[in-house]
Write a protein that holds these residues in place. Structure first.
Motif, short mmCIF file in Angstrom:
data_model
loop_
_atom_site.label_atom_id
_atom_site.label_comp_id
_atom_site.label_asym_id
_atom_site.label_seq_id
_atom_site.Cartn_x
_atom_site.Cartn_y
_atom_site.Cartn_z
N VAL A 54 32.73 -40.34 21.33
CA VAL A 54 32.83 -39.23 20.38
C VAL A 54 33.30 -37.99 21.15
CG1 VAL A 54 31.08 -40.10 18.80
CG2 VAL A 54 30.40 -38.56 20.66
N ILE A 55 33.99 -37.11 20.44
CA ILE A 55 34.57 -35.94 21.11
C ILE A 55 33.48 -34.99 21.59
CG2 ILE A 55 34.94 -34.64 18.94
CD1 ILE A 55 37.60 -34.49 21.55
N ARG A 56 32.40 -34.84 20.79
CA ARG A 56 31.29 -33.94 21.14
C ARG A 56 29.99 -34.49 20.56
NH1 ARG A 56 32.76 -28.97 17.89
NH2 ARG A 56 30.51 -28.82 17.90
N PRO A 57 28.97 -34.72 21.36
CA PRO A 57 27.72 -35.25 20.81
C PRO A 57 27.01 -34.24 19.90
CG PRO A 57 27.50 -34.83 23.17
CD PRO A 57 28.95 -34.62 22.83
N ASP A 58 27.39 -32.96 19.97
CA ASP A 58 26.75 -31.96 19.11
C ASP A 58 27.57 -31.65 17.85
OD1 ASP A 58 28.84 -30.65 20.37
OD2 ASP A 58 27.77 -28.75 20.54
N LEU A 59 28.70 -32.38 17.67
CA LEU A 59 29.53 -32.14 16.49
C LEU A 59 28.87 -32.73 15.23
CD1 LEU A 59 32.25 -31.27 15.13
CD2 LEU A 59 33.12 -33.54 15.69
N SER A 60 28.49 -33.97 15.31
CA SER A 60 27.97 -34.68 14.14
C SER A 60 26.56 -34.25 13.78
CB SER A 60 27.95 -36.19 14.40
OG SER A 60 29.20 -36.76 14.09
N MET A 147 35.39 -37.38 14.33
CA MET A 147 34.48 -37.83 15.38
C MET A 147 35.24 -38.05 16.70
SD MET A 147 31.85 -40.54 13.66
CE MET A 147 30.61 -39.99 12.47
N LEU A 148 36.50 -38.48 16.55
CA LEU A 148 37.31 -38.78 17.75
C LEU A 148 38.04 -37.56 18.29
CD1 LEU A 148 38.83 -42.12 16.42
CD2 LEU A 148 37.07 -41.91 18.20
N THR A 149 38.52 -36.69 17.38
CA THR A 149 39.40 -35.60 17.82
C THR A 149 38.76 -34.21 17.70
OG1 THR A 149 40.34 -35.18 15.62
CG2 THR A 149 41.39 -36.91 16.95
N GLY A 150 37.76 -34.08 16.83
CA GLY A 150 37.11 -32.78 16.65
C GLY A 150 37.93 -31.77 15.88
N GLU A 151 39.08 -32.17 15.37
CA GLU A 151 39.87 -31.19 14.62
C GLU A 151 40.49 -31.76 13.36
OE1 GLU A 151 42.70 -29.81 17.61
OE2 GLU A 151 44.25 -30.98 16.63
N THR A 152 40.81 -30.86 12.45
CA THR A 152 41.49 -31.25 11.22
C THR A 152 42.29 -30.05 10.70
OG1 THR A 152 41.23 -32.35 9.08
CG2 THR A 152 39.61 -30.64 9.61
N TRP A 153 42.86 -30.20 9.50
CA TRP A 153 43.66 -29.12 8.93
C TRP A 153 43.02 -28.61 7.65
CZ3 TRP A 153 45.76 -29.85 3.99
CH2 TRP A 153 45.69 -31.16 3.51
N LEU A 154 43.21 -27.35 7.38
CA LEU A 154 42.78 -26.77 6.10
C LEU A 154 43.89 -25.86 5.59
CD1 LEU A 154 39.07 -25.88 6.97
CD2 LEU A 154 39.80 -27.58 5.29
N LYS A 155 44.04 -25.85 4.28
CA LYS A 155 45.04 -24.97 3.66
C LYS A 155 44.31 -23.72 3.19
CE LYS A 155 48.53 -25.42 0.04
NZ LYS A 155 49.09 -26.36 -0.93
N VAL A 156 44.84 -22.58 3.48
CA VAL A 156 44.18 -21.32 3.10
C VAL A 156 44.20 -21.20 1.58
CG1 VAL A 156 44.17 -18.82 3.34
CG2 VAL A 156 44.97 -20.26 5.25
N PRO A 157 43.01 -21.15 0.96
CA PRO A 157 42.97 -21.13 -0.52
C PRO A 157 43.08 -19.72 -1.07
CG PRO A 157 40.74 -21.27 0.34
CD PRO A 157 41.66 -21.21 1.55
N PRO A 158 43.61 -19.59 -2.30
CA PRO A 158 43.43 -18.35 -3.03
C PRO A 158 41.95 -18.23 -3.41
CG PRO A 158 44.63 -19.94 -4.38
CD PRO A 158 44.31 -20.61 -3.08
N THR A 159 41.50 -17.03 -3.75
CA THR A 159 40.06 -16.83 -3.99
C THR A 159 39.79 -16.20 -5.36
OG1 THR A 159 39.64 -16.58 -1.63
CG2 THR A 159 37.99 -15.66 -3.11
N ILE A 160 38.74 -16.72 -6.00
CA ILE A 160 38.22 -16.13 -7.24
C ILE A 160 37.04 -15.25 -6.86
CG2 ILE A 160 37.07 -16.60 -9.44
CD1 ILE A 160 38.51 -19.28 -9.53
N ARG A 161 37.00 -14.04 -7.38
CA ARG A 161 35.87 -13.15 -7.11
C ARG A 161 34.96 -13.13 -8.34
NH1 ARG A 161 35.18 -7.56 -4.42
NH2 ARG A 161 33.67 -6.58 -5.80
N VAL A 162 33.69 -13.49 -8.14
CA VAL A 162 32.71 -13.48 -9.23
C VAL A 162 31.69 -12.39 -8.92
CG1 VAL A 162 30.97 -14.78 -10.51
CG2 VAL A 162 32.98 -15.96 -9.58
N THR A 163 31.58 -11.41 -9.80
CA THR A 163 30.63 -10.33 -9.60
C THR A 163 29.42 -10.55 -10.50
OG1 THR A 163 32.47 -8.85 -9.10
CG2 THR A 163 30.34 -7.82 -9.63
N LEU A 164 28.24 -10.52 -9.89
CA LEU A 164 26.99 -10.73 -10.63
C LEU A 164 26.29 -9.40 -10.80
CD1 LEU A 164 25.77 -13.91 -8.71
CD2 LEU A 164 27.24 -13.79 -10.73
N ARG A 165 25.81 -9.14 -12.00
CA ARG A 165 25.09 -7.89 -12.28
C ARG A 165 23.71 -8.20 -12.85
NH1 ARG A 165 27.71 -4.66 -9.16
NH2 ARG A 165 29.91 -4.39 -9.69
#
Lengths: 420, 160
Positions: A54-60, A147-165
């Motif tokens: 495994v790439i890092r025993p503290d990853l999982s 588990m083997l490489t420790g990395e992956t990809w993510l696409k930057v998402p647009p964001t919804i803002r929810v305001t709670l009152r």
């Protein structure tokens, strides 16, 4: 232009000053969560694990929770293979059966820290947004690769803002809010997007934020995140995470949002998600009187001490309807012990509840409370899909712990504000 | 080629029931339960080269890769939908299953229409009419084209 929470986290992770929505970023997550499905994951990469380790025993972080204790030879063998893998590769964060539902364990044990990226081969990994973590679900194959490489990809998402009152009125809670939001924007209303919660966040406990973040995926969200305030800091402190152990990240005031929503908590009423989709939401009044055969109080959505307390306040000293089975699953050993020590589980048992061990229980239909054809269940879980609780001819309604408790008393769906 | 036409919000429990997730993980184990609670005729009827058409939010719900692995291993040529849920979308890339997000193509389809895939030109032809669909960014396409994520990762590890 300012950056959203998601943009800031992903920019930092990718080594960029800023990132644009739609950009692909390579990230090295702080943790990878897997559960009983670890057996299938490591089964895909046996040769590679032998060659590269495994790439890092503290990853999982591995938590056995989905079918625990094992229900049959096959699940038992899966658990055995996982324990052997953990020992062989010296996996640092392993929680065997009985410790609790993975998402509860991750937060409760202080493994989820603000500003981290955590991915997990479980869709409700989005829960850790409750404490300012960028956390999201992936599939088993991606977990194997991580588990083997420790990395992956993510696409930057647009964001919804929810305001709670405001704040919740009695009988109304976080579950009603998140079901209301999902009902309003639909099961894919936040598809491929991030959701940030703003406003009177201080009126919500961390447990309530957990319930809300947990169900982000039910509107398609990649993440559902809250800012880290004094309440979150105090929660983390008692989870063993000191304030100098993390750097909170939050959106800039002038960040750009794809959509803005506002909810007045004082105006909310109890709601129910009717079969067979989570966005099929109505006020509880529309389905009051619907007969139910089983009630489920627990799961990663509503199995925490506050949820059990809310139900106990309604059930204590009373007896559930003989027409209904009430199953109670504390979300973790810590919740189980606290609810034992303060008499909550005794009160629930005296009211007629069946107490099950900490874990996912019947939520995914594999064991411990599968439904029969023609039966209906009212559950505090997060999904009511056809077949979800093991039987496609059964119906599942979703509601809050208060609604489940009040309904268990009468054997039919009941408004928790009606204490007659 | 069969066209299997379904609606909105087809979740992963309908594509592969949760009760089997810890007992079935190989293509042979998955196949008999594919789409079991959605369409009992699918598992026996599906043939290599078939196409699934669906509405919005296909693959929502649990992280469950058995549907993506199962559909790819029985030879489904593509799932064409108005939209996909993100974990399923990633799972499909990681299994090398082609997903096509093309609301116009789904809207245009009528029972009996022919469906032709022209992947090289990112087009789908429904009843003789062509629709373009968006392609993956090159770094992600490389994963699918390697035959899936594990094949891709193995190559990377072997290079060192």
């Amino acid at each position: 232009m300012g950056q959203t929470f998601a943009q800031k986290i992903l920019a930092k992770a990718g080594g960029h000053d800023s990132v644009a929505v739609g950009q692909i970023v390579t990230v090295k997550p702080a943790h990878l969560l897997t559960h009983d499905n670890t057996a299938a994951i490591i089964g895909k990469i046996g040769d590679e694990l032998d060659t590269y380790g495994v790439i890092r025993p503290d990853l999982s972080i591995i938590v056995l929770d989905h079918v625990t204790p094992a229900a049959n030879e096959k699940t038992a063998t899966g658990h055995k293979n996982i324990r052997e893998f953990v020992a062989k590769h010296k996996i640092e964060h392993f929680y065997d059966i009985g410790e609790g539902i993975c998402h509860q364990v991750v937060v409760e044990r202080g493994l989820a820290r603000p500003g981290m990226i955590i991915v997990g081969s479980d869709s409700h990994t989005c829960s850790y947004g409750a404490v300012g973590v960028f956390s999201t679900g992936i599939d088993r194959t991606e977990a194997a690769s991580l588990m083997l490489t420790g990395e992956t990809w993510l696409k930057v998402p647009p964001t919804i803002r929810v305001t709670l009152r405001g704040r919740f009125r009695p009988g109304v809670g976080a579950k009603d809010l998140i079901l209301r939001i999902i009902g309003d924007i639909s099961a894919d209303g936040a598809g491929y997007q991030a959701v940030e919660f703003h406003g009177d966040i201080g009126n919500l406990s961390v447990a309530e934020r957990f319930t809300i973040a947990n169900m982000g995926i039910e509107m398609g969200a990649k993440i559902a995140a809250f800012p880290v305030d004094a309440k979150a800091e105090a929660y983390l402190e008692q989870a063993g995470v000191s304030r100098d152990g993390y750097e909170p990240v939050w959106a800039d005031g002038d960040a750009e949002y794809v959509r803005e929503l506002e909810y007045d908590l004082d105006a909310l009423e109890p709601v129910i998600a009717k079969p067979h989709t989570v966005d099929n939401v109505c006020p509880v009044g529309e389905v009051v009187g619907t007969e139910i055969n089983q009630c489920l109080l627990g799961t990663c959505t509503n199995g925490r001490l506050n949820d059990l307390h809310e139900a106990t306040a309604i059930l204590k000293g009373k007896r559930i309807s003989p027409k209904v089975r009430l199953l109670v699953l504390p979300a973790s050993r810590a919740v189980y012990e606290a609810a034992t020590a303060d008499g909550t589980l005794l009160a629930l048992s005296k009211a007629g509840a069946t107490i099950l061990p900490p874990g996912c229980g019947p939520c995914l239909g594999a064991h411990q409370g599968v439904l029969a054809p023609g039966e209906a269940c009212l559950s505090t879980a997060n999904r009511n899909f056809k077949g979800r609780m093991g039987c496609k001819e059964a119906e599942i309604y979703l509601g809050s712990p208060a609604t489940v408790a009040a309904s268990a008393l009468h054997g039919k769906i009941t408004d928790p504000r009606d204490r007659s | 080629m069969n066209i299997w036409h379904y609606g909105n919000d087809i979740n992963t429990d309908m594509l592969f029931p949760g009760k089997y997730t810890y007992t079935c993980s190989t293509p042979d184990e998955i196949r008999p339960h594919l789409l079991e609670d959605l369409d009992p005729t699918f598992a026996d009827g599906v043939q290599s080269g078939d196409v699934i058409l669906a509405g919005k939010n296909f693959g929502c719900g649990s992280s469950r890769e058995q549907p993506a692995l199962g559909l790819r291993s029985v030879g489904v040529a593509a799932v064409v939908a108005v939209g996909f849920a993100r974990i399923f979308y990633r799972a499909a890339i990681n299994q090398g299953l082609l997903l096509i997000e093309c609301p116009d193509a789904v809207a245009a389809y009528k029972d009996g229409d022919t469906v032709e895939l022209d992947v090289d030109n990112a087009r789908i032809i429904i009843g003789g009419k062509a629709f373009s669909f968006p392609t993956l960014p090159p770094e992600i396409l490389a994963i699918r084209e390697a035959g899936g994520l594990l094949a891709y990762t193995r190559k990377r590890l072997a290079k060192g």
